[in-house]
Write a protein that holds these residues in place. Structure first.
Motif: not given
Length: 581
Positions: A449-463
RNA sequence: GCACCCAUAGCUCAGCUGGAUAGAGUGUCGCCCUCCGAAGGCGAAGGUCGUAGGUUCGAAUCCUACUGGGUGCGCCA
């Protein structure tokens, strides 16, 4: 690109300069010279042991060598300070711009960042799973499949030419048992009642196979002797089981390049050929083995057998290759199989075995050494067992109680991504706890979860940046001015990103994909720390609404992190998340 | 009896071809978190690296012996 090897070349260059000046003697072995991140950040960004390991061959004091190297290294633009410390370490501090601009290089390289040429295109065969084709795979097979698959991906990433291979044990007695079990299901499909003898496979999964056999051959074999139907049913049944296994593997994202049939070894005479090869080397003889000490089997009696002289290659005793009835032991086709792999020209072999096959390691290595004239190294990874838990309670598998956990159960319960990542969070030679609830948990405790959450946060900030009208495409980011990334947390994150290529090489060299999982957790942790700091200090937030330039710099760093996470998860066979649900 | 694997913080585990003051998560303790960047944040305590020797400038790491746990040990694959 690998900053550590770059600086390593710089160190080598400085040593060469000292040699040309006569300060250091020629002919020094630079092999033991390393450049690595020091454990304590106070010691700088990188440290080299060059002075210490060269001291003895150069017949000089370590500190004297270090003092001579330091000014040469400090001449380089990338290096701000080079200090001698401790027993002779040379601690290097790198200019902030080195770390800042790293993000741009990473984005430019994209998915190629971290790939290594260390494999030099050498051909590696990774054999894994190799479950008997007698039924569905269970959770233990899943770990072997995942570790093998990730090891193969890791080596491919590190520049090896990798073949993923599965050895089908379709030549022994157990596939005859399978065939007889399928035959009984075939009779049942014709509404005949049958008795299930001891040692057959009464699992439901053969019902369909019996039906399919009926559809194929009709009533042809209803009254037939076993000798008439055995071969066809055996082939039919193993094919069906292999379809089942392929489907199970696919549900985990595991796709093999090559399936190798044990049976084919008998058909093609390869076993005889392999044994002849050994015989030519004088490694096959008739002899009698001593009984094992301390635990002599009750029915022990000395017997002359055909033996392979594996003790010549480090084994403890010589191993029989023929049974007393003249047929091959299991070891013989295994020798032939590895002989075939050697003949196919691989430069390295890797076998992923269950821990219960530990006793076969020495003899297999002996066989491969003998057959390849010690040209081809064989590394055997033993996969320890998986201990299942549910709600924190141990969960015992039992076929009778209906608590038998198949590979497919695991995938259905937690998903391929979580199963794969979790199975890789332990060294393969250590037992692994697999708790169905914890693997699905959404918290910091759960590295998936922790690693996927990091990549999700980055995607989110890019959006979000795109919504705010700030251009954060890769082409823009790789040209951005990153000199504004000066905060300790930002630099620390960039340093972590810089370690990635180095980590790939270590993991590839040791054939240990779990190191990738641990690294990704650390990288994600550093990203989350920076993100959290943005809660209190808004200047650290990735998105600076009214400052596109600052936003681009910060997002370039985040984007570099996501490049590495994608690459790392790719090796593990896990998909990066773009959002959390 | 022999071989292989394992032993690191209360617990679960990382720890690079030997490198400097051995790390993380969890748990414990303290502080913070009513809304904007959410599935918590910051900090502290916590270790004879199973035991005893050896090699080395330097050992959790390499060698030897021992202790404890796992796996295996001629016609099972």
């Amino acid at each position: 690109m690998n900053l550590f090897t770059d600086i390593g070349h710089l160190v080598a260059g400085a040593i060469a300069q000292l040699q040309s000046k006569g300060t250091l003697p020629d002919g020094l072995d630079l092999g033991p010279v390393t450049v690595e991140p020091p454990r304590d950040p106070l010691h700088g960004d990188m440290a080299t042991n060059a002075a210490m390991v060269l001291a003895k061959p150069a017949k000089m004091k370590p500190r004297d060598i270090a003092e001579a190297l330091a000014p040469l290294l400090a001449e380089d633009d990338r290096i701000t300070t080079a200090e001698v410390a401790g027993p002779g370490f040379l601690n290097l501090r790198l200019a902030p711009s080195v770390w800042q601009d790293l993000a741009k290089d990473v984005i430019a390289k994209g998915s190629a960042y971290g790939r290594s040429g260390m494999g030099q295109g050498k051909r590696v065969n990774v054999e894994y799973v190799s479950a008997n084709p007698t039924g569905p795979m269970h959770v233990g097979h899943a770990r072997g499949a995942i570790v093998g698959d990730a090891t193969a991906s890791l080596l491919a990433y590190a520049g090896y030419d990798v073949t993923r291979e599965y050895y089908i044990n379709d030549g022994g007695a157990q596939v005859d048992v399978l065939a007889r079990s399928v035959y009984l299901r075939y009779l049942e499909a014709h509404d005949l009642s049958v008795d299930w003898p001891e040692g057959s496979y009464p699992g439901d999964y053969l019902i369909d196979v019996g039906e399919a056999l009926k559809a194929k051959v009709g009533d042809k074999y209803l009254e037939a002797e076993e000798s008439e139907w055995l071969e066809e049913v055996r082939t039919f049944a193993t094919d069906a089981m292999m379809d089942l296994i392929r489907t199970d593997l696919a549900s985990l994202g595991v796709v093999m390049d090559h399936f190798f049939s044990e049976k084919s070894l008998y058909d093609t005479g390869l076993i005889e050929k392999a044994i002849e090869e050994l015989r030519d080397k004088g490694l096959i003889y008739r002899g009698t083995l001593e009984p094992p000490k301390g635990k002599t089997p009750e029915d022990w009696e000395p017997r002359e057998q055909t033996l392979f002289k594996s003790t010549d290659y480090g084994d403890d005793v010589d191993r029989p290759i023929k049974k007393s009835d003249g047929s091959w032991t299991y070891f013989a086709p295994d020798i032939a199989y590895h002989y075939d792999k050697v003949s196919r020209g691989y430069d390295m072999l890797i076998d992923i075995f269950g821990a219960d096959h530990g006793g076969y390691v020495k003899r297999m290595k002996a066989a491969v050494s003998a057959l390849s004239e010690s040209r081809v190294p064989l590394d055997i990874k033993l996969i320890q067992l998986v201990k299942l838990f549910k709600n924190g309670q141990p969960f015992k598998m039992s076929k009778r109680a209906g608590t038998f956990v198949t590979l497919r159960d695991v995938v259905e319960m937690v998903g391929s991504d979580a199963a794969r990542f979790h199975m890789l969070t332990r060294k393969s030679d250590a037992a692994l706890d697999f708790d169905f609830d914890k693997v699905k948990e959404q918290s910091k405790e759960n590295p998936v979860f922790y690693v996927q959450y990091a990549s999700a946060r980055i995607s989110s900030v890019l959006r979000k940046a795109a919504e705010a009208g700030i251009d954060c495409t890769d082409d823009t980011l790789r040209a951005a001015d990153l000199s504004g990334l000066t905060h300790d947390l930002e630099i620390a994150l960039a340093k972590k990103v810089a370690e990635w290529p180095r980590l790939v090489e270590i993991a590839a060299r040791t054939h240990e994909p779990h190191r990738i999982a641990f690294y990704l957790f650390e990288l994600a942790s550093d990203l989350h720390t920076l993100w959290n700091a943005g809660n209190d200090d808004t200047s650290l937030r990735f998105l600076q609404e009214h400052d596109p330039a600052a936003t681009q710099a910060k997002i370039a760093l985040a984007r570099a992190v996501s490049v590495v996470i994608s690459g790392g998860l790719g090796i593990l066979g896990v998909t990066p998340a773009t959002e959390m649900r």
